[in-house]
Design a protein around this motif. Structure first.
Motif, PDB file in Angstrom:
ATOM      1  N   GLU A 118       0.827  -1.213   0.000  1.00 47.71           N
ATOM      2  CA  GLU A 118       0.000   0.000   0.000  1.00 47.71           C
ATOM      3  C   GLU A 118       0.861   1.264   0.000  1.00 47.71           C
ATOM      4  OE1 GLU A 118      -2.388  -3.389   1.190  1.00 47.71           O
ATOM      5  OE2 GLU A 118      -0.450  -2.628   1.890  1.00 47.71           O
TER       6      GLU A 118
ATOM      7  N   PHE B 152      -4.904  -2.242  -8.021  1.00 40.69           N
ATOM      8  CA  PHE B 152      -5.559  -1.279  -7.137  1.00 40.69           C
ATOM      9  C   PHE B 152      -6.375  -0.313  -7.988  1.00 40.69           C
ATOM     10  CE2 PHE B 152      -2.081  -2.745  -4.596  1.00 40.69           C
ATOM     11  CZ  PHE B 152      -2.484  -2.627  -3.275  1.00 40.69           C
TER      12      PHE B 152
ATOM     13  N   ARG C 132      -7.743   4.884  -2.167  1.00 35.88           N
ATOM     14  CA  ARG C 132      -7.075   3.755  -2.804  1.00 35.88           C
ATOM     15  C   ARG C 132      -7.573   2.440  -2.209  1.00 35.88           C
ATOM     16  NH1 ARG C 132      -4.487   1.321   0.740  1.00 35.88           N
ATOM     17  NH2 ARG C 132      -3.061   3.010   1.235  1.00 35.88           N
TER      18      ARG C 132
ATOM     19  N   GLN D  83      -7.478  -2.038  -2.902  1.00 35.58           N
ATOM     20  CA  GLN D  83      -6.970  -3.172  -3.663  1.00 35.58           C
ATOM     21  C   GLN D  83      -8.110  -3.880  -4.393  1.00 35.58           C
ATOM     22  OE1 GLN D  83      -4.888  -7.458  -2.722  1.00 35.58           O
ATOM     23  NE2 GLN D  83      -4.072  -5.676  -1.594  1.00 35.58           N
TER      24      GLN D  83
END
Length: 225
Positions: free
Chosen positions: A55, A95, A73, A75
């Motif tokens: 991340e 992502f 953001r 995934q």
């Protein structure tokens, strides 16, 4: 054997960065300057190394190419098809991201541009598949939740919020039903300000902003839908 395996598997993170331009949902693309697929278009991506927090690497990528500090953001999943890369097996963690394009300062050292999602060109590798997977996740999320606030200004009108939803979902929404659904959650605050400049007749629209603390609390309780 271990060394050969490390050389064979080159993990990457690939990011579908969504933004709004002229009320159209767009994705950030870049032109590749090296083989394979030299001069073709692809999604932004970065290499992953053994000690990387994935991340954090993705956040660094987004900041470095978009110049954005405030973004969302999430995934998608791992893309592991053995044929997805012509040079060997490459695993990519996908992502998706929301950014406000008006606040982006694209890196001038990269050949970057915004492309309307519904008119994407053929992309390198399996990046069209990754883009489609990201869009499906976004559709699922925004068909059932209040989300996507990172795509619009911090202070927004209800019309701007509805236009954002319509751009993402790909169809028009009933104005009265949309506003009733949004306001019933009590996470949109009236700022007491009005949109300016305002060139149309009538009263300038009220500006709202997201009550992030209440929004996060209600989302954790499952009451944002």
């Amino acid at each position: 054997i271990r060394r050969q395996r490390q050389m064979c598997i080159r993990d990457r993170a690939t990011c579908v960065i969504f933004g709004l331009i002229n009320n159209k949902l767009c994705i950030l693309l870049q032109r590749r300057d090296a083989e394979p697929y030299k001069n073709s278009f692809s999604l932004p991506a970065c290499m992953l190394y053994p000690n990387d927090v994935i991340e954090d690497r993705v956040d660094e990528l987004i900041k470095s190419i978009c110049g954005a500090e405030d973004f969302y953001r999430k995934q998608i999943r791992a893309f592991t098809d053995t044929a997805r890369h012509p040079l060997g097996r490459v695993i990519s963690i996908g992502f998706y991201c929301f950014v406000n394009t008006e606040l982006c300062k694209l890196n001038p050292n990269e050949d970057l541009f915004w492309s309307e999602y519904r008119a994407l060109p053929p992309l390198a590798f399996d990046h069209n598949e990754i883009s489609s997977a990201a869009h499906r996740r976004v559709l699922t999320k925004m068909s059932s939740q209040l989300a996507g606030f990172e795509l619009i200004p911090k202070k927004f009108t209800l019309k701007q919020l509805q236009e954002m939803y319509e751009a993402v979902l790909g169809h028009n929404l009933d104005k009265r039903n949309f506003r009733r659904k949004v306001l019933r959650h009590s996470v949109i605050l009236d700022t007491g300000e009005h949109q300016s400049p305002w060139f149309e007749s009538g009263k300038a629209p009220v500006l709202y902003m997201l009550d992030r603390e209440t929004y996060n609390r209600n989302r954790s309780l499952g009451t944002i839908y």
